[in-house]
Structure formats: C-alpha cells, structure tokens
Design an enzyme around this catalytic site. Structure first.
Site, mmCIF file in Angstrom:
data_model
loop_
_atom_site.group_PDB
_atom_site.id
_atom_site.type_symbol
_atom_site.label_atom_id
_atom_site.label_comp_id
_atom_site.label_asym_id
_atom_site.label_seq_id
_atom_site.Cartn_x
_atom_site.Cartn_y
_atom_site.Cartn_z
ATOM 1 N N LYS A 278 -23.342 -4.110 50.437
ATOM 2 C CA LYS A 278 -23.161 -4.767 51.732
ATOM 3 C C LYS A 278 -21.742 -5.330 51.956
ATOM 4 O O LYS A 278 -21.269 -5.372 53.082
ATOM 5 C CB LYS A 278 -24.177 -5.902 51.900
ATOM 6 C CG LYS A 278 -25.641 -5.462 51.932
ATOM 7 C CD LYS A 278 -25.952 -4.655 53.168
ATOM 8 C CE LYS A 278 -27.439 -4.579 53.488
ATOM 9 N NZ LYS A 278 -28.280 -3.964 52.448
ATOM 10 N N SER B 294 -27.571 1.440 44.924
ATOM 11 C CA SER B 294 -27.112 0.522 45.983
ATOM 12 C C SER B 294 -27.135 -0.951 45.620
ATOM 13 O O SER B 294 -26.406 -1.736 46.230
ATOM 14 C CB SER B 294 -27.928 0.756 47.251
ATOM 15 O OG SER B 294 -29.309 0.567 46.999
ATOM 16 N N GLU C 25 -27.720 -11.114 61.305
ATOM 17 C CA GLU C 25 -29.123 -11.305 60.934
ATOM 18 C C GLU C 25 -29.334 -10.691 59.557
ATOM 19 O O GLU C 25 -28.514 -9.880 59.100
ATOM 20 C CB GLU C 25 -30.025 -10.696 62.002
ATOM 21 C CG GLU C 25 -30.237 -9.213 61.999
ATOM 22 C CD GLU C 25 -29.044 -8.332 61.792
ATOM 23 O OE1 GLU C 25 -29.068 -7.633 60.763
ATOM 24 O OE2 GLU C 25 -28.116 -8.288 62.603
#
Ligand SMILES: *Cc1c(COP(=O)(O)O)cnc(C)c1O
Length: 390
Positions: free
Chosen positions: A84, A373, A106
């Site tokens: 991220k 990930s 969010e």
C-alpha cells in the site's frame, strides 16, 4: 481507447459537483508526475523510508512442493507490511505539490489507512480516515496504529458499516471540501483518473520484478500471480509485462466460504458489469442491480467491485480470473509458515492456495512469480482462531 476507459469499463460516473476536483487532479498528475523532481523525491522516500527495492525471493522449499521454480516478490517487507505504501507515498507527494493541506481516505483492513497516515506525516499533511464501524471492531490493532500515528478516525455507520459505505462517505466529504483536501484512493478503483494514478504508482513492483528475474534467470517469468479486489497490487506487478504475450497472468479473488450467493467476494465468478463509486466495473449485485456486500475472511479483498482495468483484462482473457476458498486459504497460510518460515496476509494466502490447488498448470521448467502482497501479523487472531478453536 477513450480517456479513462479500459474497453467499456471505467469512466467518470459522478455528481457534477465532483467534476472540477477530478479535472484538477488529472491536470496535476500529468503536470507533476513526469518531472524529474517528483520522480527523485518519490524514489528517495520509497528507498530510504519504505525499503525498496523489495527482494525477489526464490522459495526453494515451496517450489519443491509445487514442482516448478516459485519466486516471491516480497511486498510484505515494504514499510507498513504491504504494497500500500507505494501508492500512498506517490499520491501524498502529489497532494503536497497541489497545495492541499489535508488528506482523506477510507480503509477496511487498515493497511491502506496506515500507509496513508505514514505518508501524510512525512509530507506534513493532516490525515482523516473513514472506516466502517464493523471494520473498526474487526481491525483493532491497525486502528490503534493509525491513532498512535495521529490520524483522525471517523467511524462510518451508514449502510452496512463496511468498506463500500466508507468509500461513499469519503467521496461525499471530498465533494464538499476538495479545495483544501485530497482524496487518496487506495486501489485501482473509483472515477478516472484514480485507476490510472494508482496503477502508475504500483507499477514499481513489476519494474523491479523484471530487473530482478532477468538478473537471476536471464529470462522473463512464465507466469505472474496476484491476489486482489480493486486490482492495485496485481496491475502493479502485471503492467510492465502486458505486451509480452507469452507471459500468463492470474488474478485470485476471495471465494469466501463457498461460491454461494451470500458467502463470497468473487465478483468475476458471480458479478456483472455495473457502476460503483464513479466507474463501470465488474460488481457483485442482486437481480435489481443493488450492490451486494462481499464476504471473505480477508478484509483487504472485501470489496464488491473489480477495478476497470483488471475487469477489462479479465474480460478479454489476457488475465485469468481465479478464486480461492477460505478453508484452502487458511491451509495455505500454514504451508507457507512451515515451508518458508513466512506468515502471509490472508489476502496473499489466496494466491498461495491457488498455486497449491492447481500445480498441474505449472510446468517443471517454468519460473513463476507470486506477488507476495503482505504479511500476516494483522491476521494472527483469525488464523489462531481457525486452527486452535474450531
Ligand atoms: C489491500 C490489500 C490487497 C488488495 O488490494 P488490491 O488493491 O486489490 O491489490 C491485497 N493484499 C494485501 C496484503 C492488502 O493489504
């Protein structure tokens, strides 16, 4: 292809009040992103703060189990524990260059919210994070981390109190205050230009894979596999290889408990094209076109839509749309723990489960890359409950 479209998918299906903000965003991205100054700042922060490049690890023990050479692209080692930060840092630098003073976003599992407040602090911007009341209860450790880092947490009670409702509330908030505030979209979803911006920042993953595998094997990989919902880690890994027709791509979504009507997040198996959060994409919906909540134990895959670009690539067959069921995902976690000493995120474990269940799709001479990930610390409670309480 029309701007902001991937085949029929994508577009800008938003209230006209939001159009000026989207136009401003697109112009700023086109102006700042290509400059050397922007690239240098992003590269420095990704390297010295984030820890890039992340390693491409040859998983010898796991490979033996599968019967081909398996490499793990270690995004779990990026600061924050998932891919991220690549996107959060890129967009936060953009927000600063645009003169914004506040970032809103969010989150569901909390991984994106965490990366956003980290990036916001580096760049000196205030951060406010919208999170569904149900997710606040489920993700206590990440909510605490975000609070500690100084984010304002805004609980979302509307709808079902989950991610799709938090996205709706954040878009509403942005419409009211876009002059001072930047909406930092967390995946390759939303109206144009968000899917393009997020995919551009995540493409660092695939660029590194290319360099690293050529160095190790002197050839490109035969297949690249990634999990996903919106598609950002998958597109980040796939994009630099898309024109290599002989490379196979696999996109693994959350099958949930079973592919039954109300137990799954598998939008490519059970959904249809529809409009969600400003774009046409593959969406889980009922017979009246109402968005259906998705269901999977992996919070990061719990979104009812698939971003426009991954929707298009799966529709045309360039990417194979696959899924894994919760039961197999928990088993895959344990196998990765025992073979390689790594605890994967539940999201990441979907790819591992798929490979374990489909060994025959991979030839013994092949080199395959799993985009690993994230790490599983955030999921420890769910994993322990599965193994020791059921
Ligand atoms: C958020 C997340 C995902 C899914 O997001 P995409 O945008 O579809 O990539 C996958 N894995 C991890 C570890 C995540 O945190």
């Amino acid at each position: 292809m029309k701007k902001g479209r991937f085949g029929k998918y994508g577009g800008q299906f938003v209230n006209e009040m939001l159009m000026p903000a989207l136009i401003e965003l697109e112009e700023a991205f086109n102006k700042f992103y290509p400059t050397q100054a922007f690239q240098d700042e992003l590269e420095r922060l990704l390297r010295d703060y984030g820890g890039r490049p992340t390693p491409l690890y040859y998983a010898a023990n796991f490979s033996k189990l599968i019967g081909c050479r398996v490499y793990l692209k270690r995004e779990d080692l990026l600061c924050g524990g998932s891919h991220k930060l690549n996107n959060a840092l890129g967009q936060t630098i953009l927000a600063k260059k645009m003169g914004k003073t506040r970032i809103i976003t969010e989150t569901a599992a909390g991984q994106h919210g965490l990366a956003t407040v980290m990036a916001g602090n580096i760049c000196g911007l205030d951060t406010e994070i919208f999170i569904g009341v149900k997710d606040i209860k489920r993700q206590v450790s990440n909510v605490n981390r975000m609070k500690l880092l100084g984010a304002k947490i805004t609980p979302v009670k509307s709808g079902e109190g989950i991610l799709k409702d938090a996205v709706s509330d954040t878009l509403r908030e942005w419409t009211a205050c876009s002059q001072t505030t930047y909406y930092l979209m967390g995946s390759t979803v939303g109206p144009h230009p968000f899917p393009e911006i997020v995919a551009s920042f995540q493409s660092i993953i695939g660029k590194e894979i290319k360099e690293q595998i050529l160095k190790k094997r002197e050839k490109k990989p035969d297949a690249i596999l990634a999990c996903g919902s919106g598609g950002s880690n998958a597109l980040g890994a796939f994009r630099p290889f898309i024109s290599d027709e002989e490379i196979r791509f696999y996109f693994v979504e959350g099958g949930g408990e079973s592919l039954g009507a109300n137990n799954s997040a598998a939008a490519f198996q059970l959904g249809k094209p529809g409009i969600l959060h400003g774009a046409l994409m593959q969406v889980l919906q009922d017979e009246y076109g109402q968005i259906k909540p998705s269901k999977t134990r992996a919070a990061g895959l719990n979104y009812p839509g698939r971003g426009p670009e991954i929707s298009y690539l799966c529709e045309t067959g360039r990417v194979k749309a696959c899924y894994a069921l919760d039961e197999d995902v928990f088993k895959a976690v344990r196998i990765m723990c025992r073979t390689e000493g790594l605890i994967p995120a539940l999201e990441t474990a979907h790819v591992i489960a798929y490979v374990l269940n489909h060994k025959s799709e991979f030839d013994k001479d092949e080199n395959i890359v799993i985009n690993y990930s994230g790490r599983g610390d955030k999921d420890l409670k769910a994993i322990m409950r599965y193994y020791y309480e059921s």
